[in-house]
Design an enzyme around this catalytic site. Structure first.
Site, PDB file in Angstrom:
ATOM      1  N   ASN A  41      -4.525 -11.044  -8.969  1.00 26.52           N
ATOM      2  CA  ASN A  41      -5.798 -11.745  -8.888  1.00 26.52           C
ATOM      3  C   ASN A  41      -5.552 -13.244  -8.697  1.00 26.52           C
ATOM      4  O   ASN A  41      -4.418 -13.717  -8.768  1.00 26.52           O
ATOM      5  CB  ASN A  41      -6.629 -11.478 -10.145  1.00 26.52           C
ATOM      6  CG  ASN A  41      -8.109 -11.623  -9.907  1.00 26.52           C
ATOM      7  OD1 ASN A  41      -8.541 -12.079  -8.862  1.00 26.52           O
ATOM      8  ND2 ASN A  41      -8.911 -11.244 -10.887  1.00 26.52           N
ATOM      9  N   HIS A  60     -15.253  -9.693  -4.003  1.00 27.07           N
ATOM     10  CA  HIS A  60     -14.078 -10.466  -4.440  1.00 27.07           C
ATOM     11  C   HIS A  60     -12.816  -9.876  -3.833  1.00 27.07           C
ATOM     12  O   HIS A  60     -12.583  -8.665  -3.899  1.00 27.07           O
ATOM     13  CB  HIS A  60     -13.989 -10.429  -5.974  1.00 27.07           C
ATOM     14  CG  HIS A  60     -12.863 -11.236  -6.541  1.00 27.07           C
ATOM     15  ND1 HIS A  60     -12.690 -12.577  -6.279  1.00 27.07           N
ATOM     16  CD2 HIS A  60     -11.838 -10.893  -7.363  1.00 27.07           C
ATOM     17  CE1 HIS A  60     -11.616 -13.020  -6.920  1.00 27.07           C
ATOM     18  NE2 HIS A  60     -11.082 -12.006  -7.576  1.00 27.07           N
ATOM     19  N   CYS A  79     -11.312 -16.779  -2.906  1.00 27.70           N
ATOM     20  CA  CYS A  79     -10.477 -15.610  -3.203  1.00 27.70           C
ATOM     21  C   CYS A  79      -9.855 -15.035  -1.940  1.00 27.70           C
ATOM     22  O   CYS A  79      -8.709 -14.592  -1.939  1.00 27.70           O
ATOM     23  CB  CYS A  79     -11.279 -14.552  -3.936  1.00 27.70           C
ATOM     24  SG  CYS A  79     -12.761 -13.990  -3.055  1.00 27.70           S
TER      25      CYS A  79
END
Length: 433
Positions: free
Chosen positions: A378, A356, A62
């Site tokens: 995202n 994250h 991520c």
């Protein structure tokens, strides 16, 4: 003690019914809060230019996807009519090789310490991972440049990292023990360095088998947002390409800030070993209250620039709808209890973590200029949440957002001066890292 613990009052009829419901149903459905009753906000006061949504698949990259989102957005902002998709695979290969070297050199540096020493155990406990921070983007791009995604596409192993991670960790632990044995046997520094180089050669071969051999040069023509060619093909090295795309001097351009209420605000902190390359930058940040972090974020969004940011995405998120609110679930009423810990207490007890990274893209402000909702891009694919985006209330953002990377031009003289302080070193096993 068991007599006292089990001496519960006779449940009421309502409590009996609730217990029966909990025994036979999904707890999340039963704990549904007020936030699930209303539509997810769809319009925002300030929103940066949209771009394609990527998917990190079954990997912990991520940090890389968010960092690349920032770089490609910055490229589009300064190159009207052009768009670029950077290869995560290219940079990830070098990230893994550099982390292997970081671990092995750390083992050498601590070679005279007992193997049960906490620092030695830290190195062997997590010799390598696919996780990381924006520091990795800074150091890896500077050292290895960038490549278009079309030149170095993803492989099965780069999108599914668990198996190759296990293989790499096993080899690095084996190599670490061998290096410690050489140090105990009083081998010379040149012998040890030569052995480490041979180990990294083997690691390189394993990585090349799983991820492909890195490219040294390539041909590429820039494209627009629809993929149509803009201009003629040119020949590049990865470093040439990153320079042409404006991804240079990143360490000097960006300010890394954090909201960590365990520590004093307006002080600089640094984490040992929280870097991707042995000769690179640890995560060094200016600790700020949320009001000041939000002001930085709003200023950057007004300037059209997205930001790397990180969160605890395990709390109060409706993943199906892509919405995060403190009122998403009401576990307190369901179990007739309370959850009173604040942000600092959750960090101290490891109840919360910066788990994250996502790319901050938009904010909705009220009539007084205060944030109501935030929106992030995202890396879970275009089918997740709000077509690849996650929307959060300002209340959730304040509780579960931790890191932000913003261009220094939005920071102001006072914060930039504070960022020059000598950092307070924190332990390598800190929960936020």
């Amino acid at each position: 003690m068991l007599k006292e613990i089990t001496a519960q009052p006779e449940p009421t009829q309502a409590q009996k019914a609730l217990r029966n419901a909990v025994l036979t149903n999904n707890i999340l459905a039963l704990a549904a809060g007020d936030a699930l009753r209303y539509p997810v906000p769809a319009t925002f006061s300030i929103e940066t230019q949209k771009q394609s949504i990527h998917d990190q698949k079954s990997s912990g990259r991520c940090w890389m996807f968010s960092g690349m989102n920032v770089l490609r957005s910055d490229f589009a902002l300064h190159n009207e009519g052009k768009a670029v998709e950077f290869s995560q695979g290219h940079l990830f290969f070098w990230d893994q090789l550099e982390k292997a070297n970081l671990m092995l050199q750390g083992v050498i540096d601590t070679g005279k310490k007992d193997i049960d020493d906490p620092e030695v155990q830290f190195l062997f406990g997590a010799p390598l991972s696919d996780g990381g921070t924006f520091c990795g983007i800074i150091d890896l791009v500077e050292k290895y440049g960038l490549v278009p995604q079309s030149v170095v596409p993803e492989t099965f192993s780069s999108e599914n990292t668990s198996q190759i991670d296990r293989i790499m960790r096993s080899k690095l632990r084996e190599y670490g023990l061998r290096l410690r044995s050489m140090i105990a046997g009083k081998k010379t520094a040149s012998d040890i360095e030569r052995e480490k180089t041979a180990m990294l050669k083997e690691i390189y071969r394993i990585l090349a088998t799983a991820y492909g051999t890195p490219v040294e040069c390539f041909e590429y023509a820039h494209v627009d947002a629809k993929g149509n060619r803009v201009g003629e093909k040119k020949r590049y090295t990865p470093k040439d390409f990153s320079k042409e795309c404006g991804a240079t001097g990143l360490a000097e351009r960006y300010l890394m800030v954090m909201n960590d209420p365990r520590h004093e605000y307006h002080k600089v902190y640094e984490i040992e070993y929280d870097r991707h390359t042995y000769d690179g930058h640890n995560w060094r940040y200016l600790n700020l209250p949320m009001d000041e972090i939000e002001a930085l974020a709003i200023a950057s969004l007004k300037g059209g620039q997205k930001m790397y940011s990180s969160y605890d995405t395990g709390k109060y998120i409706d993943r199906k709808r892509g919405f995060a609110s403190l009122e998403t679930y009401n576990f307190a009423d369901l179990f007739e209890t309370s959850f009173p810990m604040d942000k600092a207490q959750r960090l101290k007890t490891r109840e919360s973590a910066s788990a994250h990274a996502m790319t901050l893209t938009a904010v909705d402000l009220d009539e007084k200029g205060k944030a109501r909702f935030w929106k992030v891009e995202n890396s879970w694919g275009a089918d997740s949440g709000q077509k690849g985006y996650l929307v959060m209330t300002d209340g959730w953002f304040r509780e579960y957002m931790f890191r932000l990377v913003v261009e220094k031009k939005y920071a102001g003289e006072k914060l930039l001066k504070e960022a020059e302080q000598k950092p307070v070193m924190l332990k390598y096993d800190d929960i936020l890292f």
